[in-house]
Write a protein that holds these residues in place. Structure first.
Motif, PDB file in Angstrom:
ATOM      1  N   HIS A  90      83.885  37.657  30.892  1.00 54.33           N
ATOM      2  CA  HIS A  90      84.652  37.349  29.686  1.00 54.33           C
ATOM      3  C   HIS A  90      86.100  37.794  29.864  1.00 54.33           C
ATOM      4  CE1 HIS A  90      81.266  36.266  26.916  1.00 54.33           C
ATOM      5  NE2 HIS A  90      80.591  36.908  27.854  1.00 54.33           N
ATOM      6  N   GLU A  91      86.904  37.466  28.897  1.00 57.80           N
ATOM      7  CA  GLU A  91      88.337  37.755  28.949  1.00 57.80           C
ATOM      8  C   GLU A  91      88.625  39.244  29.075  1.00 57.80           C
ATOM      9  OE1 GLU A  91      92.334  36.781  26.258  1.00 57.80           O
ATOM     10  OE2 GLU A  91      90.323  36.274  25.531  1.00 57.80           O
ATOM     11  N   HIS A  92      87.896  40.066  28.337  1.00 57.00           N
ATOM     12  CA  HIS A  92      88.176  41.502  28.303  1.00 57.00           C
ATOM     13  C   HIS A  92      87.078  42.367  28.911  1.00 57.00           C
ATOM     14  CE1 HIS A  92      91.459  40.336  25.740  1.00 57.00           C
ATOM     15  NE2 HIS A  92      90.637  39.893  24.805  1.00 57.00           N
ATOM     16  N   GLY A  93      85.978  41.774  29.334  1.00 57.18           N
ATOM     17  CA  GLY A  93      84.880  42.564  29.884  1.00 57.18           C
ATOM     18  C   GLY A  93      83.831  41.685  30.537  1.00 57.18           C
ATOM     19  N   SER A  94      82.896  42.324  31.211  1.00 56.12           N
ATOM     20  CA  SER A  94      81.781  41.643  31.870  1.00 56.12           C
ATOM     21  C   SER A  94      80.481  42.101  31.239  1.00 56.12           C
ATOM     22  CB  SER A  94      81.763  41.964  33.368  1.00 56.12           C
ATOM     23  OG  SER A  94      82.962  41.582  33.999  1.00 56.12           O
ATOM     24  N   GLY A 107      84.780  42.062  20.453  1.00 51.58           N
ATOM     25  CA  GLY A 107      83.925  41.698  21.577  1.00 51.58           C
ATOM     26  C   GLY A 107      84.710  41.505  22.861  1.00 51.58           C
ATOM     27  N   PRO A 108      84.027  40.996  23.895  1.00 52.44           N
ATOM     28  CA  PRO A 108      84.680  40.876  25.204  1.00 52.44           C
ATOM     29  C   PRO A 108      85.612  39.680  25.351  1.00 52.44           C
ATOM     30  CG  PRO A 108      82.436  40.094  25.323  1.00 52.44           C
ATOM     31  CD  PRO A 108      82.619  40.627  23.929  1.00 52.44           C
ATOM     32  N   GLY A 109      85.745  38.861  24.321  1.00 47.95           N
ATOM     33  CA  GLY A 109      86.636  37.710  24.407  1.00 47.95           C
ATOM     34  C   GLY A 109      85.930  36.467  24.924  1.00 47.95           C
ATOM     35  N   GLU A 110      86.720  35.460  25.238  1.00 47.38           N
ATOM     36  CA  GLU A 110      86.187  34.164  25.648  1.00 47.38           C
ATOM     37  C   GLU A 110      85.503  34.245  27.017  1.00 47.38           C
ATOM     38  OE1 GLU A 110      86.117  31.299  23.928  1.00 47.38           O
ATOM     39  OE2 GLU A 110      86.997  32.367  22.219  1.00 47.38           O
ATOM     40  N   SER A 162      61.170  43.585  32.058  1.00 50.11           N
ATOM     41  CA  SER A 162      62.145  44.070  31.087  1.00 50.11           C
ATOM     42  C   SER A 162      63.533  43.618  31.499  1.00 50.11           C
ATOM     43  CB  SER A 162      62.099  45.601  30.997  1.00 50.11           C
ATOM     44  OG  SER A 162      63.028  46.075  30.045  1.00 50.11           O
ATOM     45  N   SER A 163      64.348  43.254  30.527  1.00 50.95           N
ATOM     46  CA  SER A 163      65.719  42.828  30.781  1.00 50.95           C
ATOM     47  C   SER A 163      66.675  43.709  29.994  1.00 50.95           C
ATOM     48  CB  SER A 163      65.932  41.363  30.381  1.00 50.95           C
ATOM     49  OG  SER A 163      65.077  40.514  31.096  1.00 50.95           O
ATOM     50  N   MET A 164      67.781  44.071  30.634  1.00 48.92           N
ATOM     51  CA  MET A 164      68.805  44.870  29.979  1.00 48.92           C
ATOM     52  C   MET A 164      70.166  44.250  30.269  1.00 48.92           C
ATOM     53  SD  MET A 164      67.432  48.577  31.334  1.00 48.92           S
ATOM     54  CE  MET A 164      68.385  49.564  30.192  1.00 48.92           C
ATOM     55  N   SER A 165      71.085  44.401  29.337  1.00 48.46           N
ATOM     56  CA  SER A 165      72.456  43.950  29.585  1.00 48.46           C
ATOM     57  C   SER A 165      73.426  45.024  29.116  1.00 48.46           C
ATOM     58  CB  SER A 165      72.747  42.618  28.892  1.00 48.46           C
ATOM     59  OG  SER A 165      72.636  42.736  27.485  1.00 48.46           O
ATOM     60  N   PHE A 166      74.547  45.118  29.830  1.00 48.67           N
ATOM     61  CA  PHE A 166      75.556  46.139  29.553  1.00 48.67           C
ATOM     62  C   PHE A 166      76.934  45.493  29.531  1.00 48.67           C
ATOM     63  CE2 PHE A 166      71.995  48.298  31.492  1.00 48.67           C
ATOM     64  CZ  PHE A 166      71.851  49.445  30.736  1.00 48.67           C
ATOM     65  N   LEU A 167      77.740  45.912  28.583  1.00 48.36           N
ATOM     66  CA  LEU A 167      79.132  45.457  28.520  1.00 48.36           C
ATOM     67  C   LEU A 167      79.992  46.410  29.338  1.00 48.36           C
ATOM     68  CD1 LEU A 167      81.485  43.761  27.451  1.00 48.36           C
ATOM     69  CD2 LEU A 167      81.459  45.173  25.378  1.00 48.36           C
ATOM     70  N   VAL A 168      80.657  45.874  30.344  1.00 46.57           N
ATOM     71  CA  VAL A 168      81.510  46.654  31.238  1.00 46.57           C
ATOM     72  C   VAL A 168      82.962  46.264  30.994  1.00 46.57           C
ATOM     73  CG1 VAL A 168      82.055  47.205  33.647  1.00 46.57           C
ATOM     74  CG2 VAL A 168      79.677  46.765  32.970  1.00 46.57           C
ATOM     75  N   ARG A 202      84.695  52.398  21.630  1.00 42.38           N
ATOM     76  CA  ARG A 202      85.075  51.039  21.977  1.00 42.38           C
ATOM     77  C   ARG A 202      86.484  50.769  21.480  1.00 42.38           C
ATOM     78  NH1 ARG A 202      80.126  46.772  21.779  1.00 42.38           N
ATOM     79  NH2 ARG A 202      78.649  48.001  22.955  1.00 42.38           N
ATOM     80  N   THR A 203      87.305  50.272  22.358  1.00 42.95           N
ATOM     81  CA  THR A 203      88.682  49.995  21.978  1.00 42.95           C
ATOM     82  C   THR A 203      88.805  48.640  21.310  1.00 42.95           C
ATOM     83  OG1 THR A 203      89.068  49.083  24.200  1.00 42.95           O
ATOM     84  CG2 THR A 203      89.569  51.409  23.848  1.00 42.95           C
ATOM     85  N   ARG A 204      87.773  47.780  21.456  1.00 41.24           N
ATOM     86  CA  ARG A 204      87.850  46.437  20.895  1.00 41.24           C
ATOM     87  C   ARG A 204      86.761  46.234  19.853  1.00 41.24           C
ATOM     88  NH1 ARG A 204      90.947  42.825  22.968  1.00 41.24           N
ATOM     89  NH2 ARG A 204      92.144  43.348  24.813  1.00 41.24           N
ATOM     90  N   THR A 205      87.137  45.595  18.753  1.00 43.16           N
ATOM     91  CA  THR A 205      86.155  45.261  17.733  1.00 43.16           C
ATOM     92  C   THR A 205      85.813  43.774  17.764  1.00 43.16           C
ATOM     93  OG1 THR A 205      87.933  44.921  16.124  1.00 43.16           O
ATOM     94  CG2 THR A 205      86.943  47.116  16.231  1.00 43.16           C
TER      95      THR A 205
END
Length: 203
Positions: free
Chosen positions: A108-112, A79-82, A159-165, A74-77
């Motif tokens: 979000h600002e840096h990711g979905s 999170g995905p931003g606002e 079941s629900s899953m979420s992924f940071l893209v 991960r390049t960011r510590t």
């Protein structure tokens, strides 16, 4: 406290394992040099060959190549931003009695953060619990996406899953392809569990 004062974690590391690790490091460095920063993932036919030769199942092989390709970096510590908005996706497919739905993405600002719902088509008292061992793959001709598990929960026959893209998904998804691939970490970290089983009274 200096490094010399830290107590070593007990383990069974020996010279034979050290020799294997040395070879692994050399091979990983060689592969990294050949890849030249590209994401090199074997096609399905090659994965099938690896499965037959090694005896490793697709979830483990996908984990291996995902990690080799930098899937856990991960390049960011921060999170995905606002939060910027919500992107409706609503892609649905049915396979072997289960319905898979990619419902939406929190932009979000840096990711979905992409949300996925999985449920059996038929639910009755005899329906077994199920545990998805899946990883989201997002591909696009013009963008290379990094995908990380963001969370999961289950219960009530679903079941629900979420992924940071990362980077964020575009508003128009015409050229973006979503897929779920078998995925399981061989030594997945399991958090310590606490069971709340005492009576609780409210006054």
């Amino acid at each position: 406290m200096g490094w010399s004062e830290l107590r070593a974690v007990p383990n069974d590391y020996d010279e034979e394992i050290r020799a294997v690790d040395t070879q692994l490091i050399e091979l990983l460095n060689h592969r990294k040099a050949l890849a030249k920063g590209r994401r090199c993932f074997p096609p399905m036919v090659v994965l099938k060959e690896f499965e037959e030769k090694s005896g490793l199942k697709p979830p483990y092989l996908n984990w291996l190549f995902h990690s080799i390709n930098g899937g856990f970096h991960r390049t960011r510590t921060d999170g995905p931003g606002e939060l910027q908005g919500i992107l409706q996706i609503m892609k649905t497919t049915v396979q072997e009695g289960y319905q898979y739905m990619i419902t939406h993405a929190m932009q979000h600002e840096h990711g979905s953060i992409v949300h996925i719902e999985i449920r059996p088509q038929k639910i009755d008292n005899d329906s077994p619990d199920f545990h998805p061992r899946l990883q989201l793959e997002v591909t696009c001709p013009d963008v290379e996406y990094s995908v990380h598990r963001n969370g999961s929960r289950g219960g009530g026959g679903a079941s629900s899953m979420s992924f940071l893209v990362e980077p964020p998904l575009p508003e128009q998804l015409d050229t973006v392809h979503f897929a779920l691939i078998p995925f399981e970490e061989p030594m997945e970290f399991r958090r310590r569990e606490i069971f709340l089983d005492q009576e609780v009274h409210f006054e």
